[in-house]
Design a protein around this motif. Structure first.
Motif, mmCIF file in Angstrom:
data_model
loop_
_atom_site.group_PDB
_atom_site.id
_atom_site.type_symbol
_atom_site.label_atom_id
_atom_site.label_comp_id
_atom_site.label_asym_id
_atom_site.label_seq_id
_atom_site.Cartn_x
_atom_site.Cartn_y
_atom_site.Cartn_z
ATOM 1 N N PHE A 107 7.817 1.154 -0.717
ATOM 2 C CA PHE A 107 8.207 -0.259 -0.806
ATOM 3 C C PHE A 107 9.282 -0.457 -1.880
ATOM 4 O O PHE A 107 10.132 -1.343 -1.775
ATOM 5 N N LEU A 108 9.217 0.371 -2.927
ATOM 6 C CA LEU A 108 10.186 0.262 -4.025
ATOM 7 C C LEU A 108 11.558 0.762 -3.607
ATOM 8 O O LEU A 108 12.551 0.457 -4.267
ATOM 9 N N GLY A 109 11.599 1.540 -2.500
ATOM 10 C CA GLY A 109 12.877 1.975 -1.958
ATOM 11 C C GLY A 109 13.513 3.103 -2.731
ATOM 12 O O GLY A 109 13.026 3.544 -3.770
ATOM 13 N N GLY A 110 14.643 3.557 -2.195
ATOM 14 C CA GLY A 110 15.423 4.610 -2.831
ATOM 15 C C GLY A 110 16.881 4.227 -2.801
ATOM 16 O O GLY A 110 17.246 3.143 -2.352
ATOM 17 N N LEU A 111 17.734 5.142 -3.265
ATOM 18 C CA LEU A 111 19.169 4.848 -3.317
ATOM 19 C C LEU A 111 19.855 5.183 -1.999
ATOM 20 O O LEU A 111 20.969 4.744 -1.750
ATOM 21 N N ILE A 112 19.206 5.993 -1.171
ATOM 22 C CA ILE A 112 19.760 6.328 0.133
ATOM 23 C C ILE A 112 18.658 6.187 1.194
ATOM 24 O O ILE A 112 17.483 6.122 0.861
ATOM 25 N N THR A 124 0.814 -1.227 0.000
ATOM 26 C CA THR A 124 0.000 0.000 0.000
ATOM 27 C C THR A 124 0.842 1.269 0.000
ATOM 28 O O THR A 124 0.330 2.360 -0.197
ATOM 29 N N ASP A 125 2.159 1.110 0.195
ATOM 30 C CA ASP A 125 3.047 2.273 0.288
ATOM 31 C C ASP A 125 4.082 2.211 -0.834
ATOM 32 O O ASP A 125 4.805 1.224 -0.960
ATOM 33 N N LYS A 126 4.172 3.282 -1.641
ATOM 34 C CA LYS A 126 5.119 3.311 -2.770
ATOM 35 C C LYS A 126 6.581 3.296 -2.305
ATOM 36 O O LYS A 126 7.482 2.994 -3.095
ATOM 37 N N LEU A 157 12.493 -5.486 -6.952
ATOM 38 C CA LEU A 157 11.711 -4.258 -6.862
ATOM 39 C C LEU A 157 12.449 -3.125 -6.157
ATOM 40 O O LEU A 157 12.087 -1.962 -6.330
ATOM 41 N N ARG A 158 13.463 -3.436 -5.370
ATOM 42 C CA ARG A 158 14.219 -2.376 -4.703
ATOM 43 C C ARG A 158 15.154 -1.698 -5.693
ATOM 44 O O ARG A 158 15.910 -2.369 -6.399
ATOM 45 N N LYS A 159 15.131 -0.371 -5.731
ATOM 46 C CA LYS A 159 15.899 0.389 -6.716
ATOM 47 C C LYS A 159 17.402 0.183 -6.577
ATOM 48 O O LYS A 159 18.131 0.146 -7.576
ATOM 49 N N ASP A 160 17.891 0.054 -5.345
ATOM 50 C CA ASP A 160 19.328 -0.118 -5.150
ATOM 51 C C ASP A 160 19.815 -1.441 -5.727
ATOM 52 O O ASP A 160 20.927 -1.526 -6.255
ATOM 53 N N LEU A 161 18.973 -2.478 -5.656
ATOM 54 C CA LEU A 161 19.340 -3.777 -6.233
ATOM 55 C C LEU A 161 19.391 -3.700 -7.753
ATOM 56 O O LEU A 161 20.337 -4.182 -8.389
#
Length: 335
Positions: free
Chosen positions: A168-173, A164-166, A286-290
């Motif tokens: 979740f996709l994460g960021g680089l920091i 439900t929370d965007k 789905l995580r951007k750092d990965l």
């Protein structure tokens, strides 16, 4: 084999050609493994792998002859020194067969799914079945000996949930959510693949006849080591387990069991497998750092493979894969 129309498609030719080249190389490697293995339990598995590779060459050769397609040169007796001393341990042999078995299962299932002719589909099914048997036999032995590398474990989910929370996709920091099961699985697989690659490269760098090619293998080893460390950091951040390393399983021999040509082609093939693994990992992470990490190494391994291809071309070792006619070149012949 009975002749069928229509003609073999470009996809079928490509997969058959690649299989022939790969298995001719595999025969050289497995022949050395068979003569140097000290474990009588591993020997019949290597023998089965070797028999399967010869079977592949036979059936592809017969099909190519029937269709009037040139049979690739691939690799042969000139590319293996059967008198050479043992370079890798028996544990390395098992882990190598495990890695190549996994690759074969992926390749043959894809090959069948893109093949149109029934006889070609049957051929790839035969290859898949043989590889499945090899993989299962080898995996069973590895588990019995306690050297099978499992994917990291995780706690079982307690209920079904929706995102439900965007964020979740994460960021680089900043703070990042825990890894998904599929993300952990890909990190674990790529650590193991990197381990296989860098172990082979370290051994190759030890025995290569050309200093330039030896330095190229060492460069690949360093790249694989850094890559493995980065993947392990992602798992450690979540306190997840990670596969073990095994560089100590290389002997002190400096006698080359394989030609520089074979070892260079093998390295390029492993690079291609790694690039494919990164692409799949990007698609499911789905995580951007990965995704950024995989993209970075996809570019680095791609550049490394290109460097290796140029060395092969310089030595006249790069056998040209099948391709369509160059219409522009044909058109210019009349001008």
């Amino acid at each position: 084999m009975e002749h069928h129309n229509p003609k073999i498609t470009t996809a079928e030719i490509s997969m058959l050609w690649s299989t022939y080249i790969g298995d001719s190389m595999g025969i050289c490697i497995l022949s050395h493994f068979l003569l140097t293995t000290e474990d009588q339990e591993i020997k019949p598995i290597i023998e089965f792998a070797l028999k399967s590779a010869y079977d592949h060459l036979h059936h592809i050769s017969e099909l190519f002859k029937l269709e009037g397609i040139p049979i690739p040169n691939g690799f042969g007796k000139q590319d293996v020194n059967l008198e050479a001393k043992k370079l890798f341990s028996d544990v390395t042999y098992m882990r190598y067969l495990h890695h190549m078995g996994r690759t074969g299962l992926n390749s043959y299932s894809l090959a069948k799914s893109i093949s149109a002719r029934k006889d070609v589909r049957n051929l790839f099914k035969r290859f898949y079945d043989q590889t499945e048997t090899l993989y299962d036999r080898n995996a069973k032995l590895m588990q019995e000996k306690g050297v099978f590398i499992r994917s990291p474990y995780m706690s079982y989910p307690e209920k079904v949930e929706y995102i439900t929370d965007k964020s979740f996709l994460g960021g680089l920091i900043g703070h990042r959510r825990p890894l998904l099961a599929i993300e952990i699985a890909h990190c674990g697989t790529n650590i193991e693949v990197a381990n296989v690659g860098k172990t082979m490269l370290l051994g190759f760098s030890q025995v290569a006849q050309s200093k330039k090619i030896s330095d190229y293998f060492k460069e690949g080893y360093d790249l694989g080591k850094k890559m493995m460390e980065d993947f392990m950091i992602k798992l450690k951040e979540d306190d997840d387990s990670n596969p073990s390393t095994w560089d100590s399983t290389i002997t002190g021999s400096t006698e080359a069991p394989f030609s520089d040509k074979l070892m260079l082609f093998h390295t390029n093939s492993q690079s291609a497998i790694g690039i494919g693994d990164f692409g799949l990992a990007i698609a499911t992470s789905l995580r951007k750092d990965l995704a950024l990490m995989y993209e970075k190494y996809l570019l680095k391994v791609g550049a490394y493979a290109e460097k290796g291809a140029k060395i092969m071309i310089d030595h006249g070792w790069f056998e040209k894969p099948p391709q369509t006619l160059d219409r522009e070149a044909i058109r210019n012949q009349n001008k």
